[in-house]
Design an enzyme around this catalytic site. Structure first.
Site, PDB file in Angstrom:
ATOM      1  NE  ARG A 217       2.428 -21.433   3.573  1.00  0.00           N
ATOM      2  CZ  ARG A 217       1.371 -20.639   3.587  1.00  0.00           C
ATOM      3  NH1 ARG A 217       0.140 -21.185   3.588  1.00  0.00           N
ATOM      4  NH2 ARG A 217       1.508 -19.334   3.607  1.00  0.00           N
ATOM      5  CD  GLU A 218      -2.084 -29.024   0.335  1.00  0.00           C
ATOM      6  OE1 GLU A 218      -1.606 -29.219  -0.807  1.00  0.00           O
ATOM      7  OE2 GLU A 218      -3.296 -28.915   0.568  1.00  0.00           O
TER       8      GLU A 218
ATOM      9  NE  ARG B  93      14.994 -38.499 -14.748  1.00  0.00           N
ATOM     10  CZ  ARG B  93      15.401 -39.312 -13.767  1.00  0.00           C
ATOM     11  NH1 ARG B  93      14.541 -40.209 -13.264  1.00  0.00           N
ATOM     12  NH2 ARG B  93      16.630 -39.249 -13.307  1.00  0.00           N
TER      13      ARG B  93
ATOM     14  CB  ALA C 265      21.589 -37.837 -10.324  1.00  0.00           C
TER      15      ALA C 265
ATOM     16  CG  LEU D  22      15.735 -41.158  -5.067  1.00  0.00           C
ATOM     17  CD1 LEU D  22      14.553 -42.087  -4.818  1.00  0.00           C
ATOM     18  CD2 LEU D  22      15.342 -39.708  -4.852  1.00  0.00           C
TER      19      LEU D  22
ATOM     20  CD  GLU E 158      22.693 -43.530  -7.876  1.00  0.00           C
ATOM     21  OE1 GLU E 158      22.532 -43.831  -9.083  1.00  0.00           O
ATOM     22  OE2 GLU E 158      21.984 -44.005  -6.971  1.00  0.00           O
TER      23      GLU E 158
ATOM     24  CD  GLU F 251      22.124 -43.108 -12.723  1.00  0.00           C
ATOM     25  OE1 GLU F 251      22.593 -42.050 -13.203  1.00  0.00           O
ATOM     26  OE2 GLU F 251      20.990 -43.177 -12.215  1.00  0.00           O
TER      27      GLU F 251
ATOM     28  N   GLY G 166       9.700 -24.257  -1.906  1.00  0.00           N
ATOM     29  CA  GLY G 166       8.353 -23.830  -1.564  1.00  0.00           C
ATOM     30  C   GLY G 166       7.409 -24.968  -1.231  1.00  0.00           C
TER      31      GLY G 166
ATOM     32  CD  GLU H  45      14.608 -33.474  -5.065  1.00  0.00           C
ATOM     33  OE1 GLU H  45      15.325 -34.210  -5.755  1.00  0.00           O
ATOM     34  OE2 GLU H  45      13.584 -32.917  -5.517  1.00  0.00           O
TER      35      GLU H  45
ATOM     36  CD  GLU I  58      19.035 -46.618 -12.857  1.00  0.00           C
ATOM     37  OE1 GLU I  58      19.377 -47.822 -12.758  1.00  0.00           O
ATOM     38  OE2 GLU I  58      19.098 -45.813 -11.921  1.00  0.00           O
TER      39      GLU I  58
END
Length: 214
Positions: free
Chosen positions: A56-57, A83, A95, A97, A112, A116, A135, A139, A165
């Site tokens: 599984r990757e 994006r 939003a 990380l 954020e 932002e 799957g 994240e 940004e």
């Protein structure tokens, strides 16, 4: 199975995701970047003829947060941002990380929203918590509701927006219009879609049943 039996079985189900980890026999990491890595695991899975070793990757991801800010007029703050991976300019919630080690998720969301969008909020609630691509990615995204907003002058923020940004366009959108945009297939960012729909449901009782962010 009869309808009554099915109903009884459904009522007995505990509707809550549970942590679980199957045995990993070996693992490799063919790629590591600044924000993500790719890992290949060989794990033991059930099979029709007994346990079997399966490859599984998946992508290793830091996780992220989003801040759904709702003002006194029941408008949601959205940001239009380019994006590159999907070749779109998307309307998104503020939003980012979870790239500060040990920082609580709600603190990241507060940071954020300030950096932002230039806002602070008096009250924070946990709105949604989900795996966007379970799957193939680790994240996990937490969406927080922010109420009691105060705009902060740019020179007091202490953060310079660069690259994507620097090109963001803010807009205050009535929550009902944001819901209609989701239902009409006009919004595609995962955290935005989940957050807007969750907020619409939570708004029915004035957000009274939301969990305070800790």
């Amino acid at each position: 199975m009869s309808a009554s039996a099915r109903d009884g079985a459904a009522r007995s189900v505990k509707l809550e995701d549970q942590p679980e980890r199957w045995t990993v026999e070996k693992s490799t990491e063919p790629f590591r970047g600044d924000k993500t890595a790719m890992r290949v695991d060989w794990l033991t899975m059930p099979g029709s003829d007994g346990p079997e070793l399966v490859r599984r990757e998946h992508m290793v991801h830091l996780g992220a947060v989003a801040a759904l800010a709702v003002d006194e007029e029941d408008r949601v703050l959205l940001l239009s941002q380019y994006r590159h991976a999907v070749g779109h300019r998307l309307w998104e919630l503020p939003a980012g990380l979870r790239d500060e080690e040990g920082e609580p998720a709600v603190r990241t969301a507060q940071r954020e929203l300030l950096e932002e969008a230039g806002y602070r909020a008096e009250r924070w609630y946990e709105l949604a918590d989900f795996f966007p691509s379970a799957g193939f990615s680790t994240e996990r995204i937490k969406v927080f509701l922010a109420r009691g907003l105060t705009e902060v002058p740019h020179d007091e923020i202490g953060f310079e927006r660069i690259h994507e940004e620097a090109d963001m366009v803010p807009a205050w959108i009535p929550l009902d219009e944001a819901v209609a945009a989701v239902q009409g297939g006009r919004l595609h960012n995962g955290a935005t879609v989940v957050g807007v729909l969750a907020a619409a449901v939570a708004a029915r009782d004035g957000f009274a049943r939301l969990r305070p962010a800790d």
